[in-house]
Motif scaffolding. Structure first.
Motif, PDB file in Angstrom:
ATOM      1  N   HIS A  11      51.263  30.398  42.330  1.00  0.00           N
ATOM      2  CA  HIS A  11      50.745  29.825  41.082  1.00  0.00           C
ATOM      3  C   HIS A  11      50.764  30.881  39.980  1.00  0.00           C
ATOM      4  O   HIS A  11      51.174  30.608  38.835  1.00  0.00           O
ATOM      5  N   ALA A  12      50.347  32.100  40.323  1.00  0.00           N
ATOM      6  CA  ALA A  12      50.337  33.190  39.345  1.00  0.00           C
ATOM      7  C   ALA A  12      51.759  33.567  38.927  1.00  0.00           C
ATOM      8  O   ALA A  12      52.042  33.777  37.734  1.00  0.00           O
ATOM      9  N   LYS A  13      52.648  33.665  39.896  1.00  0.00           N
ATOM     10  CA  LYS A  13      54.034  34.048  39.596  1.00  0.00           C
ATOM     11  C   LYS A  13      54.729  32.997  38.749  1.00  0.00           C
ATOM     12  O   LYS A  13      55.523  33.323  37.855  1.00  0.00           O
TER      13      LYS A  13
ATOM     14  N   MET B 255      50.344  27.586  60.404  1.00  0.00           N
ATOM     15  CA  MET B 255      50.702  27.516  58.987  1.00  0.00           C
ATOM     16  C   MET B 255      50.479  28.876  58.330  1.00  0.00           C
ATOM     17  O   MET B 255      49.453  29.519  58.582  1.00  0.00           O
ATOM     18  N   GLU B 256      51.417  29.289  57.531  1.00  0.00           N
ATOM     19  CA  GLU B 256      51.296  30.581  56.854  1.00  0.00           C
ATOM     20  C   GLU B 256      50.174  30.532  55.823  1.00  0.00           C
ATOM     21  O   GLU B 256      50.043  29.570  55.069  1.00  0.00           O
ATOM     22  N   LYS B 257      49.354  31.583  55.827  1.00  0.00           N
ATOM     23  CA  LYS B 257      48.237  31.638  54.888  1.00  0.00           C
ATOM     24  C   LYS B 257      48.735  31.879  53.470  1.00  0.00           C
ATOM     25  O   LYS B 257      49.653  32.672  53.242  1.00  0.00           O
ATOM     26  N   ARG B 258      48.125  31.195  52.520  1.00  0.00           N
ATOM     27  CA  ARG B 258      48.435  31.429  51.115  1.00  0.00           C
ATOM     28  C   ARG B 258      47.920  32.809  50.701  1.00  0.00           C
ATOM     29  O   ARG B 258      46.854  33.238  51.130  1.00  0.00           O
ATOM     30  N   ARG B 259      48.667  33.487  49.859  1.00  0.00           N
ATOM     31  CA  ARG B 259      48.268  34.810  49.391  1.00  0.00           C
ATOM     32  C   ARG B 259      47.488  34.678  48.082  1.00  0.00           C
ATOM     33  O   ARG B 259      47.749  33.776  47.266  1.00  0.00           O
ATOM     34  N   VAL B 260      46.541  35.598  47.883  1.00  0.00           N
ATOM     35  CA  VAL B 260      45.640  35.518  46.735  1.00  0.00           C
ATOM     36  C   VAL B 260      45.656  36.840  45.984  1.00  0.00           C
ATOM     37  O   VAL B 260      45.498  37.913  46.581  1.00  0.00           O
ATOM     38  N   VAL B 261      45.844  36.756  44.676  1.00  0.00           N
ATOM     39  CA  VAL B 261      45.908  37.936  43.825  1.00  0.00           C
ATOM     40  C   VAL B 261      44.857  37.843  42.726  1.00  0.00           C
ATOM     41  O   VAL B 261      44.279  36.782  42.487  1.00  0.00           O
ATOM     42  N   ILE B 262      44.624  38.968  42.070  1.00  0.00           N
ATOM     43  CA  ILE B 262      43.669  39.029  40.959  1.00  0.00           C
ATOM     44  C   ILE B 262      44.463  39.130  39.663  1.00  0.00           C
ATOM     45  O   ILE B 262      45.277  40.032  39.492  1.00  0.00           O
ATOM     46  N   THR B 263      44.226  38.185  38.752  1.00  0.00           N
ATOM     47  CA  THR B 263      45.004  38.130  37.511  1.00  0.00           C
ATOM     48  C   THR B 263      44.158  38.345  36.253  1.00  0.00           C
ATOM     49  O   THR B 263      44.714  38.457  35.155  1.00  0.00           O
ATOM     50  N   GLY B 264      42.850  38.408  36.390  1.00  0.00           N
ATOM     51  CA  GLY B 264      41.993  38.651  35.237  1.00  0.00           C
ATOM     52  C   GLY B 264      40.701  39.320  35.655  1.00  0.00           C
ATOM     53  O   GLY B 264      40.191  39.043  36.746  1.00  0.00           O
ATOM     54  N   MET B 265      40.177  40.204  34.822  1.00  0.00           N
ATOM     55  CA  MET B 265      38.915  40.881  35.135  1.00  0.00           C
ATOM     56  C   MET B 265      38.102  41.081  33.863  1.00  0.00           C
ATOM     57  O   MET B 265      38.653  41.326  32.783  1.00  0.00           O
ATOM     58  N   GLY B 266      36.792  40.989  34.011  1.00  0.00           N
ATOM     59  CA  GLY B 266      35.881  41.247  32.902  1.00  0.00           C
ATOM     60  C   GLY B 266      34.642  41.948  33.416  1.00  0.00           C
ATOM     61  O   GLY B 266      34.211  41.707  34.552  1.00  0.00           O
ATOM     62  N   ALA B 267      34.057  42.817  32.605  1.00  0.00           N
ATOM     63  CA  ALA B 267      32.867  43.548  33.046  1.00  0.00           C
ATOM     64  C   ALA B 267      32.002  43.936  31.860  1.00  0.00           C
ATOM     65  O   ALA B 267      32.506  44.279  30.786  1.00  0.00           O
ATOM     66  N   VAL B 268      30.706  43.894  32.085  1.00  0.00           N
ATOM     67  CA  VAL B 268      29.738  44.506  31.183  1.00  0.00           C
ATOM     68  C   VAL B 268      28.782  45.267  32.089  1.00  0.00           C
ATOM     69  O   VAL B 268      28.164  44.699  32.985  1.00  0.00           O
TER      70      VAL B 268
ATOM     71  N   LYS C 160      50.236  38.655  34.911  1.00  0.00           N
ATOM     72  CA  LYS C 160      50.158  40.032  35.404  1.00  0.00           C
ATOM     73  C   LYS C 160      49.228  40.046  36.606  1.00  0.00           C
ATOM     74  O   LYS C 160      48.299  39.234  36.699  1.00  0.00           O
ATOM     75  N   ILE C 161      49.470  40.954  37.521  1.00  0.00           N
ATOM     76  CA  ILE C 161      48.715  41.002  38.765  1.00  0.00           C
ATOM     77  C   ILE C 161      48.125  42.398  38.941  1.00  0.00           C
ATOM     78  O   ILE C 161      48.841  43.398  38.900  1.00  0.00           O
TER      79      ILE C 161
ATOM     80  N   HIS D 181      44.722  45.243  48.592  1.00  0.00           N
ATOM     81  CA  HIS D 181      46.015  45.905  48.790  1.00  0.00           C
ATOM     82  C   HIS D 181      46.658  46.174  47.442  1.00  0.00           C
ATOM     83  O   HIS D 181      46.598  45.330  46.533  1.00  0.00           O
ATOM     84  N   LYS D 182      47.250  47.340  47.308  1.00  0.00           N
ATOM     85  CA  LYS D 182      47.943  47.698  46.071  1.00  0.00           C
ATOM     86  C   LYS D 182      49.077  46.720  45.803  1.00  0.00           C
ATOM     87  O   LYS D 182      49.861  46.401  46.705  1.00  0.00           O
ATOM     88  N   TRP D 183      49.164  46.247  44.568  1.00  0.00           N
ATOM     89  CA  TRP D 183      50.249  45.322  44.209  1.00  0.00           C
ATOM     90  C   TRP D 183      51.500  46.119  43.866  1.00  0.00           C
ATOM     91  O   TRP D 183      51.477  46.970  42.985  1.00  0.00           O
ATOM     92  N   GLU D 184      52.556  45.815  44.580  1.00  0.00           N
ATOM     93  CA  GLU D 184      53.812  46.528  44.371  1.00  0.00           C
ATOM     94  C   GLU D 184      54.952  45.574  44.034  1.00  0.00           C
ATOM     95  O   GLU D 184      56.123  45.912  44.158  1.00  0.00           O
ATOM     96  N   GLY D 185      54.586  44.368  43.614  1.00  0.00           N
ATOM     97  CA  GLY D 185      55.582  43.407  43.161  1.00  0.00           C
ATOM     98  C   GLY D 185      56.408  42.811  44.266  1.00  0.00           C
ATOM     99  O   GLY D 185      57.442  42.224  44.070  1.00  0.00           O
TER     100      GLY D 185
END
Length: 413
Positions: A245-247, A1-14, A252-253, A409-413
Motif C-alpha cells: 500500500h505504501a509503495k 499464507m505469507e504475512k503482510r509486511r508493515v512499514v512506518i511512513t509518518g511520525m510526529g512527536a512533542v 517514503k519509508i 528493521h532498517k529499511w534498505e529498499g
C-alpha cells in the motif's frame, strides 16, 4: 499464507526535547537533558521539584481555541503529534478507503489535570457545576477518538491502557492488525500529561520518583546512584502502513516493524519481577515473531527508568535472552533525556529506535557517572555513537506487570 509486511511512513512527536520529530531527534543526538525544575505548578511544598516538561507548548498551532478549552493537555499533545505524523505520511485521505485506516493510541492515565481541577471546582461550587466536557476530557481513549474524528478514520479505534507499556502496546497492536489484513494503515502511539501536583504527589508517596534536586543526577538509568524516575510528558504518533500500500503511493519509508511480543509478570501491582524472567520471555516472543535470532539485534532502546529494581531486572532479562551476545549489544535509555513519559514513552522510544536505524546513530544514556555491577551492559554512556545497525528492539515495562517489546528493521529498499 505469507504475512503482510508493515512499514512506518509518518511520525510526529512533542516531547521535553522538542515540538517535532526533527527537534526531538536533534536534541537526543546531542545528549540534551530535558529535566528541569517544575514550572507547571508551584512545587515548593512537595518533595519532588524536577520533571521533564514540554516547554513553551502552543496547541493553537494545530487546534483552535475552543478545541483547546475542551481538551486535556494529553489530548492536545496527541493531536499536535498526529498532525505532524499525518502530514509527514503524505496520506491523501480523499483517495483512501477510510474504513481500512484506524487509530490505536494509548494513555496510561488520561486527563489528570482536568481531573484535579474539576475536583477542586466540585468541592468549592458543587459537583453538578463541573464542566460538561469533564468526562470526555479525562477518559484515556479520547486522544484516539479525537484523532479519528479529526481525520475521518473509520477503522478500529482503540486505546491500550497498560501503564508504561501502553505506547509500545499501541504500536504493536496496530502492527499485528495491519499484518493480519484488517487494515491498510493505522495511526498509533501514545500521549501523557501527568505533571500535576496530585499525580506527582501520588507517585512520590509510592516512592517511584526521585527527589534529587540536580537535573544532571535525577534521571540516571543504570547508574548505581539511581533513586527513582523523573516524570515526563508529551506524545509520539506513528503512521504504520502495509508495505505494498505504501509503495503503490510512493510513500517514503522510515523503517519496518517486524516483531512484537507482550505478556505479564503476574508478580506485583507496581514492582517488576527482579529476576527478569517474564520480560525476557516477552523479548524472546518478539524475536520469534520477527523470525530473527538474538545475535542479529544490534541495539536495544531500554525501558531504563532509573529505578533500582527496573534497571537491574531489565539487565537480567537481556542477559537471559541474549547470553554472550548481551555484552555486544548497545543498550541505551533515552529516558535519561526525556524522563519517563508513561503511556507515551514506548511510542517516542519507537521513533528513536527507527531513527537510530535510519541514521546509523545510537543515542546515549546521558549523565551516567557511577557504574553498577548489576547493570553491566554497554549502555552507550554519555556520548551517542555512530553505528551501522540493522535490527533494534524497544522494551517497555508497566505497572501491573505489563511487558511489551517491538522489533524494528532498517529499511534498505
Amino acid at each position: 499464507m505469507e504475512k503482510r509486511r508493515v512499514v512506518i511512513t509518518g511520525m510526529g512527536a512533542v516531547t521535553p526535547l522538542g515540538h517535532t520529530v526533527s527537534e526531538t531527534w536533534e536534541a537526543a543526538r546531542a545528549g540534551v537533558c530535558g529535566v528541569a525544575p517544575i514550572t507547571l505548578y508551584d512545587a515548593s511544598s512537595q518533595k519532588v521539584s524536577l520533571a521533564a516538561e514540554v516547554k513553551n507548548f502552543d496547541p493553537t498551532k494545530v487546534l483552535d481555541k475552543k478545541e483547546v478549552r475542551r481538551m486535556d493537555r494529553f489530548s492536545q499533545f496527541a493531536m499536535y503529534a498526529a498532525a505532524e505524523a499525518m502530514a509527514d505520511s503524505g496520506l491523501d485521505l480523499e483517495r483512501e478507503d477510510t474504513a481500512r485506516i484506524g487509530v490505536c493510541v494509548s494513555s496510561g492515565v488520561g486527563g489528570m489535570q482536568t481531573f484535579q481541577n474539576s475536583c477542586e471546582v466540585g468541592e468549592s461550587r458543587g459537583f453538578d457545576k463541573v464542566s460538561p466536557f469533564f468526562i470526555p476530557m479525562i477518559i484515556a481513549n479520547l486522544a484516539a477518538g479525537r484523532i479519528a474524528i479529526r481525520y475521518g478514520l473509520h477503522g478500529m479505534c482503540t486505546c491500550p491502557v497498560t501503564a508504561c507499556a501502553g505506547g509500545s502496546n499501541a504500536v504493536g497492536d496496530a502492527f499485528h492488525y495491519i499484518r493480519d489484513g484488517y487494515a491498510d494503515a493505522m495511526v498509533s502511539g501514545g500521549a501523557e500529561a501527568t505533571i500535576t501536583s496530585l499525580a506527582i504527589g501520588g507517585f512520590t508517596s509510592m516512592s517511584a520518583l526521585t527527589t534529587a534536586a540536580d537535573p544532571k543526577r535525577a534521571s540516571i538509568p543504570f547508574d548505581k546512584e539511581r533513586s527513582g524516575f523523573v516524570m515526563g510528558e508529551g506524545a509520539g504518533i506513528l503512521v504504520l502502513e502495509e508495505l505494498e500500500h505504501a509503495k503503490a503511493r510512493g510513500a517514503k519509508i522510515y523503517g519496518e516493524i517486524v516483531g512484537y511480543g507482550t505478556n505479564c509478570d503476574a508478580h506485583h501491582i507496581t514492582a517488576p519481577d527482579p529476576t527478569g524472567t517474564w520480560p525476557a520471555a516477552c523479548i524472546q516472543q518478539a524475536l520469534s515473531d520477527a523470525g530473527i535470532a538474538p545475535e542479529q539485534v544490534d541495539y536495544v532502546n531500554a525501558h531504563g527508568t532509573s529505578t533500582p529494581l527496573n534497571d537491574s531486572g531489565e539487565t537480567a532479562a537481556l542477559k537471559k535472552v541474549f547470553g554472550d551476545h548481551a555484552g555486544k549489544l548497545m543498550v541505551s535509555s533515552t529516558k535519561s533525556m526525556t524522563g519517563h513519559m508513561l503511556g507515551a514513552g514506548g511510542a517516542v522510544e519507537a521513533i528513536f529506535s527507527l531513527l537510530a536505524l535510519k541514521d546509523g546513530f545510537v543515542p546515549a544514556t546521558i549523565n551516567y557517572q557511577v557504574p553498577d555491577p548489576a547493570c553491566d551492559l554497554d549502555i552507550v554512556p554519555n556520548q551517542g555513537r555512530e553505528a551501522d545497525i540493522k535490527y533494534a528492539i524497544s522494551d517497555s515495562l508497566g505497572f501491573g506487570g505489563h511487558n511489551a517489546c517491538l522489533v524494528f528493521h532498517k529499511w534498505e529498499g
